[in-house]
Design a protein around this motif. Structure first.
Motif, mmCIF file in Angstrom:
data_model
loop_
_atom_site.group_PDB
_atom_site.id
_atom_site.type_symbol
_atom_site.label_atom_id
_atom_site.label_comp_id
_atom_site.label_asym_id
_atom_site.label_seq_id
_atom_site.Cartn_x
_atom_site.Cartn_y
_atom_site.Cartn_z
ATOM 1 N N GLU A 1 1.546 -1.700 -4.650
ATOM 2 C CA GLU A 1 0.299 -0.819 -4.834
ATOM 3 C C GLU A 1 -0.497 -1.648 -5.973
ATOM 4 O O GLU A 1 -0.295 -1.706 -7.105
ATOM 5 N N THR A 2 -2.114 -1.228 -5.395
ATOM 6 C CA THR A 2 -2.904 -2.063 -6.446
ATOM 7 C C THR A 2 -3.087 -1.350 -7.786
ATOM 8 O O THR A 2 -3.288 -1.681 -8.644
ATOM 9 N N GLY B 1 0.014 -1.472 4.790
ATOM 10 C CA GLY B 1 -0.109 0.007 4.817
ATOM 11 C C GLY B 1 -1.223 0.188 3.896
ATOM 12 O O GLY B 1 -1.292 1.429 3.019
ATOM 13 N N GLY C 1 0.066 4.687 0.525
ATOM 14 C CA GLY C 1 -0.712 5.719 1.086
ATOM 15 C C GLY C 1 0.507 6.400 1.643
ATOM 16 O O GLY C 1 1.615 6.190 1.637
ATOM 17 N N PRO C 2 0.146 7.236 2.558
ATOM 18 C CA PRO C 2 1.289 8.234 3.142
ATOM 19 C C PRO C 2 1.919 7.185 4.080
ATOM 20 O O PRO C 2 3.203 7.371 4.266
ATOM 21 N N ALA C 3 1.490 6.091 4.793
ATOM 22 C CA ALA C 3 2.075 5.362 5.492
ATOM 23 C C ALA C 3 3.117 4.350 4.875
ATOM 24 O O ALA C 3 4.066 4.305 5.144
ATOM 25 N N ASP D 1 -4.071 5.839 -3.514
ATOM 26 C CA ASP D 1 -5.241 5.864 -3.881
ATOM 27 C C ASP D 1 -6.382 6.612 -3.113
ATOM 28 O O ASP D 1 -7.254 7.320 -3.602
ATOM 29 N N THR D 2 -6.244 6.589 -1.876
ATOM 30 C CA THR D 2 -7.260 7.367 -1.125
ATOM 31 C C THR D 2 -7.280 8.886 -1.268
ATOM 32 O O THR D 2 -8.327 9.377 -1.719
ATOM 33 N N MET E 1 -6.059 18.850 4.703
ATOM 34 C CA MET E 1 -5.612 19.457 6.010
ATOM 35 C C MET E 1 -4.749 18.702 6.802
ATOM 36 O O MET E 1 -4.701 17.387 6.298
ATOM 37 N N VAL F 1 -1.901 -7.143 -3.414
ATOM 38 C CA VAL F 1 -1.608 -8.325 -2.583
ATOM 39 C C VAL F 1 -2.819 -8.993 -2.310
ATOM 40 O O VAL F 1 -3.567 -8.565 -1.400
ATOM 41 N N GLU G 1 -3.953 17.010 9.473
ATOM 42 C CA GLU G 1 -4.665 16.629 10.828
ATOM 43 C C GLU G 1 -4.050 15.378 11.056
ATOM 44 O O GLU G 1 -3.857 14.437 10.658
ATOM 45 N N TYR H 1 -9.621 11.636 -3.700
ATOM 46 C CA TYR H 1 -10.532 13.154 -3.024
ATOM 47 C C TYR H 1 -10.842 13.744 -4.221
ATOM 48 O O TYR H 1 -10.232 13.723 -5.230
ATOM 49 N N GLY I 1 0.704 -1.002 -0.060
ATOM 50 C CA GLY I 1 0.083 0.046 -0.029
ATOM 51 C C GLY I 1 1.008 1.103 -0.057
ATOM 52 O O GLY I 1 1.590 1.294 0.769
ATOM 53 N N GLY J 1 -4.656 1.046 4.702
ATOM 54 C CA GLY J 1 -5.545 2.029 4.933
ATOM 55 C C GLY J 1 -6.863 1.308 5.236
ATOM 56 O O GLY J 1 -6.863 0.130 5.772
ATOM 57 N N LYS K 1 -9.404 19.359 -3.796
ATOM 58 C CA LYS K 1 -9.853 19.230 -2.143
ATOM 59 C C LYS K 1 -8.432 20.191 -1.420
ATOM 60 O O LYS K 1 -7.468 19.645 -1.811
HETATM 61 C C1 LIG Z 1 -12.614 11.702 1.474
HETATM 62 C C2 LIG Z 1 -11.606 11.833 2.722
HETATM 63 C C3 LIG Z 1 -10.964 13.077 2.931
HETATM 64 C C4 LIG Z 1 -10.016 13.050 3.824
HETATM 65 N N1 LIG Z 1 -9.291 14.352 4.287
HETATM 66 C C5 LIG Z 1 -8.283 14.393 4.963
HETATM 67 C C6 LIG Z 1 -7.455 15.759 5.436
HETATM 68 O O1 LIG Z 1 -7.827 16.835 4.707
HETATM 69 N N2 LIG Z 1 -6.494 15.501 6.107
HETATM 70 C C7 LIG Z 1 -5.973 14.329 6.585
HETATM 71 O O2 LIG Z 1 -4.882 14.482 7.266
HETATM 72 N N3 LIG Z 1 -6.749 13.116 6.384
HETATM 73 C C8 LIG Z 1 -7.607 13.181 5.560
HETATM 74 N N4 LIG Z 1 -8.410 11.826 5.508
HETATM 75 C C9 LIG Z 1 -7.512 10.697 6.026
HETATM 76 C C10 LIG Z 1 -6.605 10.181 5.277
HETATM 77 O O3 LIG Z 1 -6.951 10.218 3.974
HETATM 78 C C11 LIG Z 1 -6.041 8.858 5.700
HETATM 79 O O4 LIG Z 1 -5.708 9.189 7.287
HETATM 80 C C12 LIG Z 1 -4.846 8.553 5.093
HETATM 81 O O5 LIG Z 1 -4.832 8.404 3.415
HETATM 82 C C13 LIG Z 1 -4.394 7.202 5.578
HETATM 83 O O6 LIG Z 1 -2.964 6.661 5.120
HETATM 84 P P1 LIG Z 1 -2.548 5.268 4.797
HETATM 85 O O7 LIG Z 1 -1.243 5.331 4.329
HETATM 86 O O8 LIG Z 1 -2.815 4.456 6.136
HETATM 87 O O9 LIG Z 1 -3.742 4.630 3.787
HETATM 88 P P2 LIG Z 1 -4.355 5.050 2.410
HETATM 89 O O10 LIG Z 1 -3.877 6.452 2.249
HETATM 90 O O11 LIG Z 1 -5.645 4.782 2.495
HETATM 91 O O12 LIG Z 1 -3.726 4.240 1.368
HETATM 92 C C14 LIG Z 1 -3.734 2.821 1.232
HETATM 93 C C15 LIG Z 1 -3.078 2.384 -0.025
HETATM 94 O O13 LIG Z 1 -3.055 0.863 -0.010
HETATM 95 C C16 LIG Z 1 -3.311 0.449 -1.355
HETATM 96 N N5 LIG Z 1 -3.866 -0.939 -1.058
HETATM 97 C C17 LIG Z 1 -4.798 -1.391 -0.127
HETATM 98 N N6 LIG Z 1 -4.956 -2.631 -0.411
HETATM 99 C C18 LIG Z 1 -4.187 -3.013 -1.137
HETATM 100 C C19 LIG Z 1 -3.376 -4.481 -1.595
HETATM 101 N N7 LIG Z 1 -4.262 -5.613 -1.088
HETATM 102 N N8 LIG Z 1 -2.409 -4.534 -2.137
HETATM 103 C C20 LIG Z 1 -1.690 -3.391 -2.429
HETATM 104 N N9 LIG Z 1 -2.106 -2.297 -2.393
HETATM 105 C C21 LIG Z 1 -3.188 -1.991 -1.517
HETATM 106 C C22 LIG Z 1 -4.677 1.706 -1.820
HETATM 107 O O14 LIG Z 1 -4.778 1.573 -3.168
HETATM 108 C C23 LIG Z 1 -4.031 2.661 -1.341
HETATM 109 O O15 LIG Z 1 -2.968 3.261 -2.294
HETATM 110 C C24 LIG Z 1 -9.360 11.977 4.453
HETATM 111 C C25 LIG Z 1 -10.052 10.850 4.089
HETATM 112 C C26 LIG Z 1 -11.176 10.704 3.117
HETATM 113 C C27 LIG Z 1 -11.485 9.360 2.862
#
Ligand SMILES: Cc1cc2nc3c(=O)[nH]c(=O)nc-3n(C[C@H](O)[C@H](O)[C@H](O)COP(=O)(O)OP(=O)(O)OC[C@H]3O[C@@H](n4cnc5c(N)ncnc54)[C@H](O)[C@@H]3O)c2cc1C
Length: 291
Positions: free
Chosen positions: A34-35, A127, A13-15, A41-42, A53, A96, A55, A46, A11, A129, A50
């Motif tokens: 990454e899928t 990571g 995302g930021p993590a 992707d999250t 923020m 995955v 946060e 958006y 994954g 999400g 957008k």
């Molecule tokens: C509409 C919306 C608005 C938001 N606005 C804000 C904001 O303004 N400020 C803020 O701080 N937070 C905001 N958030 C929260 C923020 O987006 C999340 O906290 C953050 O994206 C989490 O990061 P992550 O890396 O944990 O996971 P994600 O960002 O969700 O990334 C997960 C990644 O893993 C990939 N993945 C998933 N399953 C698999 C798999 N099986 N195999 C390979 N890859 C996979 C996905 O495609 C994705 O790219 C918002 C969330 C939403 C839904």
């Protein structure tokens, strides 16, 4: 047993991006899976333009990927640049689907992708999400063509009557962005907005006060019907659906062009459990057991 990789990061995302930047810096042998065909992707999903923020504001950022509050496009652009300049080993289109421990004990793990490829790693960082299972409205008609669960571009719609369902940041931001060119009704099943950021709360209450949109409180969806002689597939000047709802006065309805429900998501727990992670409770948001 030797493994192909030190770390498999699942994954981007930021993590996952932060983990990959750190693994690269430390000279580890790793792959970031990454899928999708793009990173993060999250955030990619958006709505266009957008404001993302920062946060929560009190956490010091220690990631090798730069982040500061700003527009979706700027943040994604910065991360794409940094993926290239830091030469992060990201593989796109790699979903995955299975992770299995090859021995008793801490690892190594076998990582299987949907496209049939597999690899082994000493350590796995998940990571992925929380967007695994998008919550649906749960009423008849909730899968009609003009019932959506995301909004990519608010400017794609004009002169429509649009119902936005939800009380969190996503619903509020969609309603605010759509109100400029459309008639927007925001449906909140509670009598207040308790789950959103303060900036969004102030803006939505001001927009309601200024009659730029309407908020229906204590309101629940009953069903959604396709109006006779119309098809939600064919764009038309006329509303194509009847949105039937219940408020404290009883059942009522509105004719609408579009319904956008932003009801959050439940974590992809079944997938994580299939990877061998256990949870102490049945609650969907329960934290994983620490071993
Ligand atoms: C509409 C919306 C608005 C938001 N606005 C804000 C904001 O303004 N400020 C803020 O701080 N937070 C905001 N958030 C929260 C923020 O987006 C999340 O906290 C953050 O994206 C989490 O990061 P992550 O890396 O944990 O996971 P994600 O960002 O969700 O990334 C997960 C990644 O893993 C990939 N993945 C998933 N399953 C698999 C798999 N099986 N195999 C390979 N890859 C996979 C996905 O495609 C994705 O790219 C918002 C969330 C939403 C839904």
């Amino acid at each position: 047993m030797p493994a192909d990789l030190d770390i498999a990061i699942i994954g981007s995302g930021p993590a996952g991006l932060s983990a990959a930047a750190r693994a690269q810096e430390l000279g580890c042998k790793y792959v970031l899976f990454e899928t999708e065909k793009h990173a993060s992707d999250t955030i990619y999903k958006y709505q266009k333009g957008k404001h993302v923020m920062a946060e929560p504001g009190y956490l010091p950022l220690r990631s090798g990927m730069r982040f500061e509050a700003g527009k979706r496009e700027a943040i994604l652009g910065t991360w794409d640049d940094q993926l290239a300049t830091q030469k992060i080993n990201i593989q796109y289109g790699k979903k995955v689907t299975a992770i299995a421990k090859l021995n008793e004990g801490a690892g190594p793990f076998q990582i299987q992708c949907e496209d049939g490829t597999s690899t082994t790693a000493r350590t796995v960082i998940l990571g992925i999400g929380l967007q695994g299972n998008i919550r649906k409205i749960g009423a008849a008609g909730d899968d009609l063509p003009n019932v959506d669960y995301t909004l990519a571009d608010p400017n794609a719609f004009q002169n429509e009557t649009i119902v936005v369902i939800g009380a969190g940041d996503a619903a509020i931001e969609n309603a605010l962005a759509l109100r400029e060119k459309n008639k927007v009704i925001l449906i909140n099943r509670k009598d207040e907005f308790a789950r959103c950021k303060e900036g969004n709360l102030n803006q939505i209450l001001a927009a309601d006060r200024n009659e730029e949109l309407q908020i229906f409180y204590n309101t629940n969806t009953v069903r959604i019907e396709l109006l006779k002689s119309s098809s939600a597939d064919e764009p038309s000047a006329q509303p194509c659906m009847r949105y039937v709802y219940k408020d404290p006065e009883g059942e009522k309805s509105l004719n609408v062009h579009r319904i956008i429900a932003r009801l959050g998501a439940t974590p992809p727990r079944a997938l994580v459990e299939s990877f061998g992670v256990t949870f102490p409770q049945q609650r969907p948001r329960s934290r994983a057991r620490v071993v």
